[in-house]
Design a protein around this motif. Structure first.
Motif, short mmCIF file in Angstrom:
data_model
loop_
_atom_site.label_atom_id
_atom_site.label_comp_id
_atom_site.label_asym_id
_atom_site.label_seq_id
_atom_site.Cartn_x
_atom_site.Cartn_y
_atom_site.Cartn_z
N LYS A 87 -7.50 2.80 12.14
CA LYS A 87 -7.40 4.22 11.80
C LYS A 87 -6.96 4.34 10.34
O LYS A 87 -5.91 3.82 9.96
CB LYS A 87 -6.40 4.92 12.73
CG LYS A 87 -6.39 6.43 12.57
CD LYS A 87 -5.46 7.09 13.58
CE LYS A 87 -5.48 8.61 13.43
NZ LYS A 87 -4.56 9.26 14.39
N HIS B 77 -6.60 6.46 6.47
CA HIS B 77 -6.47 7.69 5.68
C HIS B 77 -6.56 7.33 4.21
O HIS B 77 -5.83 6.47 3.71
CB HIS B 77 -5.13 8.38 5.95
CG HIS B 77 -4.89 9.55 5.05
ND1 HIS B 77 -5.51 10.77 5.22
CD2 HIS B 77 -4.11 9.68 3.93
CE1 HIS B 77 -5.12 11.60 4.29
NE2 HIS B 77 -4.26 10.98 3.48
N TYR C 278 -1.66 6.61 11.12
CA TYR C 278 -2.70 5.89 10.38
C TYR C 278 -2.24 4.44 10.13
O TYR C 278 -1.10 4.20 9.76
CB TYR C 278 -2.98 6.58 9.05
CG TYR C 278 -3.65 7.92 9.22
CD1 TYR C 278 -5.01 8.01 9.50
CD2 TYR C 278 -2.90 9.11 9.12
CE1 TYR C 278 -5.62 9.25 9.67
CE2 TYR C 278 -3.51 10.34 9.29
CZ TYR C 278 -4.87 10.41 9.56
OH TYR C 278 -5.46 11.63 9.74
#
Length: 308
Positions: free
Chosen positions: A187, A189, A114
């Protein structure tokens, strides 16, 4: 790998030594770190305390801004100050309400691939109902106008080097990191964390500073609010059409009406709509005015390193 910890501080003289000690205790020993403290125009002894910390911590960088530019500008200063070989930056508050114990888990998510690891507050503790309602209202408006969902978001985030390099390409003067974090993509999280109690000092945020940040955040990411102007015009035109038909009917029926109340209401409606439209335009014109001047986001008056 080198990880940069960015910690803005404003009037945190009593908190700074405790924050630095806490970070030294909980950080994952598998990484190297640099501590970047930004004194955002403090009026207490924060800068003197930071200089005293240099003697015991060679990994420390301290920057003093020439005045209080605000937290967003201080964060930009911290990102600009990270070492060229730093692989990621973690943003946290000096008051430790973003608990450093979560940093190890953030690094694990980053190691898993991430590129942005962002904390969301599990609940807004020790806040009045009024503050909670205002926060909920802001996030709802921001979501509707921009398409970015920021409910319970925070500045407690890890950015990969690729994200930081993308950030460097942005040139806006007025900043809102939570919004930029969503806008940049990559990306991502999100994790929940419990906001810790402030141990020392008091928050420097007040109603007006939060209102200013909210207006800047919304207008920086959306111009949809300007659509209120044609919407108001459409509503008023519809009202005028109905009123005009009614007036003609009275006229052809030979019914006379004084119309004084109607005239007053029309004046108030038109005047209020006009002032609201001008206010919305003024907000965006002021933002354009600040952007086109191209002044620096901040000015550093002193910069010291622990290894100098």
């Amino acid at each position: 790998m080198l990880i940069s910890l960015i910690i803005p501080a404003h009037n945190e003289a009593t908190q700074i030594p405790h924050t630095l000690t806490k970070l030294q205790e909980v950080l994952d020993s598998n990484y190297e770190y640099e501590f970047i403290f930004i004194d955002d125009g403090s009026t207490d002894e924060s800068w003197q305390i930071l200089k005293a910390c240099l003697e015991a911590e060679p990994r420390l960088k301290i920057l003093k801004l020439s005045r209080n530019f605000g937290k967003e500008a201080a964060l930009a200063c911290g990102l600009d100050a990270i070492s060229p070989d730093s692989q990621a930056a973690i943003i946290l508050d000096c008051d430790l309400q973003f608990p450093p114990e979560y940093i190890k888990a953030m690094l694990e998510h980053w190691r898993a691939g991430y590129q942005i690891v962002a904390g969301r507050k599990s609940h807004r503790q020790k806040e009045s109902w009024g503050a909670k309602i205002k926060a909920k209202f802001f996030y709802k408006i921001f979501d509707k106008l921009t398409g970015f969902e920021l409910k319970n978001s925070s500045d407690f985030q890890l950015w990969d080097r690729a994200v930081i390099e993308a950030w460097y390409k942005l040139s806006e003067r007025e900043l809102f990191f939570r919004g930029f974090s969503q806008w940049l993509g990559f990306k991502r999280h999100d994790f929940e964390f419990t906001v810790a109690d402030r141990e020392h000092g008091q928050s420097s945020w007040n109603f007006f500073s939060l209102l200013k940040l909210s207006i800047s955040a919304i207008t920086s990411f959306s111009a949809k609010i300007l659509l209120l102007i044609p919407l108001m015009a459409a509503v008023l035109w519809l009202f005028f059409l109905i009123l005009g038909i009614q007036t003609l009917l009275h006229f052809f029926r030979g019914e006379s009406a004084t119309g004084f109340t109607t005239v007053i209401l029309l004046q108030l409606m038109i005047g209020g709509a006009t002032l609201l439209a001008l206010s919305l335009l003024a907000v965006y014109i002021a933002k354009l005015f600040n952007e086109v001047k191209s002044r620096p986001r901040y000015i550093v008056s002193e910069f010291l390193r622990g290894d100098d």
